[in-house]
Design a protein around this motif. Structure first.
Motif, PDB file in Angstrom:
ATOM      1  N   SER A 153       6.311   7.766   2.477  1.00 57.52           N
ATOM      2  CA  SER A 153       5.961   6.487   1.645  1.00 57.52           C
ATOM      3  C   SER A 153       7.054   6.394   0.664  1.00 57.52           C
ATOM      4  O   SER A 153       7.664   5.331   0.373  1.00 57.52           O
ATOM      5  CB  SER A 153       4.838   6.985   0.596  1.00 57.52           C
ATOM      6  N   SER A 154       7.765   7.748   0.288  1.00 57.61           N
ATOM      7  CA  SER A 154       8.996   7.539  -0.792  1.00 57.61           C
ATOM      8  C   SER A 154      10.164   6.621  -0.004  1.00 57.61           C
ATOM      9  O   SER A 154      10.843   6.000  -0.499  1.00 57.61           O
ATOM     10  CB  SER A 154       9.346   8.853  -1.235  1.00 57.61           C
ATOM     11  N   VAL A 155      10.350   7.312   1.351  1.00 60.09           N
ATOM     12  CA  VAL A 155      11.284   6.530   2.178  1.00 60.09           C
ATOM     13  C   VAL A 155      11.222   5.253   2.448  1.00 60.09           C
ATOM     14  O   VAL A 155      12.082   4.487   2.208  1.00 60.09           O
ATOM     15  CB  VAL A 155      11.337   7.720   3.461  1.00 60.09           C
TER      16      VAL A 155
ATOM     17  N   ASP B 159       0.973  -1.429  -0.008  1.00 59.52           N
ATOM     18  CA  ASP B 159       0.110  -0.079   0.052  1.00 59.52           C
ATOM     19  C   ASP B 159       0.979   1.359  -0.021  1.00 59.52           C
ATOM     20  O   ASP B 159       0.634   2.235   0.698  1.00 59.52           O
ATOM     21  CB  ASP B 159      -0.858   0.231   1.288  1.00 59.52           C
ATOM     22  N   SER B 160       2.092   1.419  -0.702  1.00 55.76           N
ATOM     23  CA  SER B 160       2.701   2.436  -0.706  1.00 55.76           C
ATOM     24  C   SER B 160       2.536   3.076  -2.139  1.00 55.76           C
ATOM     25  O   SER B 160       1.827   2.659  -2.900  1.00 55.76           O
ATOM     26  CB  SER B 160       4.454   2.055  -0.808  1.00 55.76           C
TER      27      SER B 160
ATOM     28  N   TYR C 274      16.186  10.273  -6.178  1.00 53.60           N
ATOM     29  CA  TYR C 274      14.946  11.084  -6.742  1.00 53.60           C
ATOM     30  C   TYR C 274      13.632  10.550  -6.257  1.00 53.60           C
ATOM     31  O   TYR C 274      12.786  10.454  -6.769  1.00 53.60           O
ATOM     32  CB  TYR C 274      14.999  10.970  -8.192  1.00 53.60           C
ATOM     33  N   MET C 275      13.751  10.476  -4.844  1.00 56.86           N
ATOM     34  CA  MET C 275      12.521  10.079  -3.872  1.00 56.86           C
ATOM     35  C   MET C 275      11.687  11.266  -4.210  1.00 56.86           C
ATOM     36  O   MET C 275      11.837  12.433  -4.110  1.00 56.86           O
ATOM     37  CB  MET C 275      12.849   9.922  -2.660  1.00 56.86           C
ATOM     38  N   LEU C 276      10.157  10.941  -4.622  1.00 65.20           N
ATOM     39  CA  LEU C 276       9.379  11.881  -4.834  1.00 65.20           C
ATOM     40  C   LEU C 276       9.092  12.642  -3.368  1.00 65.20           C
ATOM     41  O   LEU C 276       8.898  12.161  -2.300  1.00 65.20           O
ATOM     42  CB  LEU C 276       7.708  11.127  -5.207  1.00 65.20           C
ATOM     43  N   GLY C 277       8.772  13.686  -3.609  1.00 61.66           N
ATOM     44  CA  GLY C 277       8.460  14.803  -2.398  1.00 61.66           C
ATOM     45  C   GLY C 277       9.703  15.677  -1.731  1.00 61.66           C
ATOM     46  O   GLY C 277       9.752  16.708  -0.984  1.00 61.66           O
ATOM     47  N   PHE C 278      10.944  15.145  -2.439  1.00 57.92           N
ATOM     48  CA  PHE C 278      12.151  15.478  -1.706  1.00 57.92           C
ATOM     49  C   PHE C 278      12.866  16.397  -3.200  1.00 57.92           C
ATOM     50  O   PHE C 278      12.972  15.920  -4.164  1.00 57.92           O
ATOM     51  CB  PHE C 278      13.120  14.650  -1.231  1.00 57.92           C
TER      52      PHE C 278
ATOM     53  N   TYR D  74      -6.096   5.862  -4.011  1.00 53.63           N
ATOM     54  CA  TYR D  74      -5.011   5.965  -3.114  1.00 53.63           C
ATOM     55  C   TYR D  74      -5.185   7.542  -2.427  1.00 53.63           C
ATOM     56  O   TYR D  74      -5.104   8.468  -3.033  1.00 53.63           O
ATOM     57  CB  TYR D  74      -3.813   5.852  -3.646  1.00 53.63           C
ATOM     58  N   THR D  75      -5.206   7.213  -1.076  1.00 50.35           N
ATOM     59  CA  THR D  75      -5.316   8.761  -0.566  1.00 50.35           C
ATOM     60  C   THR D  75      -4.194   8.947   0.616  1.00 50.35           C
ATOM     61  O   THR D  75      -4.087   9.926   1.306  1.00 50.35           O
ATOM     62  CB  THR D  75      -6.798   8.799   0.294  1.00 50.35           C
ATOM     63  N   ASN D  76      -3.286   7.916   0.890  1.00 48.81           N
ATOM     64  CA  ASN D  76      -2.385   8.013   1.852  1.00 48.81           C
ATOM     65  C   ASN D  76      -1.186   8.858   1.370  1.00 48.81           C
ATOM     66  O   ASN D  76       0.086   8.148   1.208  1.00 48.81           O
ATOM     67  CB  ASN D  76      -2.010   6.678   2.472  1.00 48.81           C
ATOM     68  N   PHE D  77      -1.285  10.054   1.121  1.00 51.46           N
ATOM     69  CA  PHE D  77      -0.175  10.702   0.339  1.00 51.46           C
ATOM     70  C   PHE D  77       0.467  11.413   1.399  1.00 51.46           C
ATOM     71  O   PHE D  77       0.886  12.687   1.322  1.00 51.46           O
ATOM     72  CB  PHE D  77      -0.920  11.927  -0.412  1.00 51.46           C
TER      73      PHE D  77
END
Length: 511
Positions: free
Chosen positions: A316-318, A27-28, A392-396, A308-311
């Motif tokens: 999640s990226s980590v 569920d990531s 390139y993790m999303l969000g960073f 998907y709502t667990n944003f």
């Protein structure tokens, strides 16, 4: 998503075709497992002759087919392909779409504003930036202008200007030395194409600027090579100087410019003209660079369409990267807990003034500090640094990735000082904050060195110039080795925080 799933995303662009393959599990939000790019130059014949030529169609359909096969080979159950500017504009686009369809894949051709929305989603994620941020994505055929704050796109536009379009569609030969007059003509075209967007964005205002796409990335790489620093940004002044050196060169001569992408020697003048003029018109002195774009937006859109709502994008990226590297979850969680306990306790005692942003990065670095063991335990701290920095993790953004990578690198072995070469591009205050967080992480890691959860909690106080760390052990565990190791690192702790580390067993207990 109860079962692991792999999905391929293909961006059929005007200059290049891009591939991103993502693995979803637990569920990531998913972990990228493969990326690729191939230059196809659909736009060269389109903007020179008004139509896509057969060679471009054949090459593009072959590349898309190969990328689809590669995705399937990596376990993808689904592959999605989106077409952008060249697919929108070419009179004979159906020839291209049919050629790709014969290879077993349908391409969804998206409007310019949808392209801008997906780029916004890819660069900033679903939750968006806290600051009001201007995003400029210079593609081969179009340039997307985005103003984003939080989840809201305050402004979106897709402009008919791009590095390939302006190189082959305006009558200026950019393969030979370009005169100041011709370069000014390119910039005037930028003015005409962008004046409404510029006026709208300047009326709304923005706090920072971000650039994406191959043109922006390569300009940043060339500016960084001249500066001797990293390629996470460039300034307007740096770009003006770079372009003044490029203009008198032929394509062959440009190939020798440090860090230039040789696939861009004929289109870098037009791309640079667009970037330079937009920075001038918007009043941008410094622009940050993002490696993300449309294909990452396709990835996020896929999640949204499936409910998907667990944003918690960063968490999640980590977690996704950590799972991919088969991390020791129990140890990582304990080190994170101890790191944050040290951070909070020391802040309450007035020993530092670092904010919650750094606290969050420290927590993520703690989860990832040992992922280099996936490669080898020997020099695992160095491997962790390399993996995080290039993830390139999303969000960073790049600065956050670099900060976490440095924290992870220095949790083990010799601790650096602020003059280490890895800090040469950082401001002194930023360097000091990273060193403090790295020392906190190193201290926390020592307290779980045996990975048995022996330290239940810690209590902090200051006495006679020492930071007293009272260790509360789990019942039935021996923490004598942890206390000894903490005492042994007191001197290097003092070099960072200007007070010695004094570990003691919980009052009332004995070894």
């Amino acid at each position: 998503m109860d079962e692991p799933e792999t999905v391929g995303f293909i961006d059929v662009g005007t200059n290049s075709v891009h591939l991103l393959v993502v693995e979803f599990h637990n569920d990531s939000m998913g972990t990228p497992i493969y990326q690729d790019k191939e230059v196809v130059r659909l736009g060269e014949s389109l903007y020179r002759d008004g139509r896509l030529d057969k060679a471009a169609i054949d090459k593009c359909s072959l590349v898309v087919s190969k990328f689809s096969q590669m995705s399937r080979g990596l376990g993808a159950s689904k592959v999605y392909a989106y077409g952008t500017c060249a697919c929108r504009e070419a009179d004979n686009r159906n020839e291209l779409l049919e050629a790709i369809r014969k290879e077993g894949l349908d391409v969804r051709v998206i409007p310019g504003l949808e392209e801008a929305r997906l780029i916004s989603l890819g660069v900033f994620g679903p939750t968006g930036p806290r600051e009001r941020t201007l995003e400029i994505d210079i593609g081969g055929g179009s340039t997307e202008i985005i103003l984003r704050q939080g989840e809201e796109n305050l402004f979106l536009d897709s402009l008919d200007m791009g590095a390939v379009r302006y190189s082959y569609g305006l009558g200026v030969d950019t393969t030979v030395p370009v005169s100041d007059r011709d370069y000014d003509a390119l910039r005037r075209h930028v003015d005409l194409a962008s004046f409404r967007a510029v006026r709208a964005v300047r009326d709304l205002g923005f706090d920072r600027a971000v650039g994406s796409s191959g043109t922006m990335i390569n300009l940043a790489e060339m500016c960084a090579a001249r500066r001797g620093g990293d390629s996470s940004y460039f300034t307007h002044d740096e770009l003006v100087k770079l372009m003044s050196e490029i203009l008198p060169m032929t394509s062959q001569q440009r190939a020798d410019i440090p860090k230039i992408n040789r696939n861009r020697v004929d289109i870098i003048v037009a791309g640079g003209a667009i970037a330079e003029e937009l920075m001038h018109l918007f009043g941008i002195e410094r622009i940050e660079i993002s490696e993300r774009g449309l294909k990452q937006g396709m990835h996020i859109e896929y999640l949204l369409r499936r409910g998907y709502t667990n944003f918690d994008v960063k968490e999640s990226s980590v977690r996704g990267l950590a799972n991919r590297c088969q991390y020791d979850r129990g140890h990582a969680e304990r080190v994170r807990e101890l790191s944050l306990a040290l951070f909070d306790g020391m802040r309450e005692l007035g020993l530092h003034r670092m904010g919650d942003d750094l606290r969050g990065l420290l927590g993520y670095a703690a989860l990832l500090h040992d992922i280099g063991e996936f490669i080898s335990y020997t020099k695992h701290h160095v491997h962790s640094y390399t993996i995080i920095l290039n993830s390139y993790m999303l969000g960073f953004d790049y600065r956050e990735l670099r900060a976490m990578a440095l924290m992870a690198k220095f949790h083990h072995k010799k601790f650096p000082n602020r003059y280490d070469r890895l800090f040469r591009d950082l401001e002194e205050a930023e360097t000091d904050d990273i060193l403090r967080c790295a020392m906190i992480l190193k201290t926390a890691n020592v307290m779980d060195r045996h990975r048995n959860g022996a330290v239940k909690e810690i209590r902090l106080s200051v006495s006679l110039g020492d930071l007293v760390v009272e260790i509360v052990p789990q019942e039935g565990t021996d923490v004598s080795m942890e206390i000894w190791r903490l005492g042994a690192m007191s001197e290097e702790f003092s070099a960072v925080f200007e007070l010695c580390l004094s570990p003691v067993l919980e009052v009332g207990r004995s070894f």
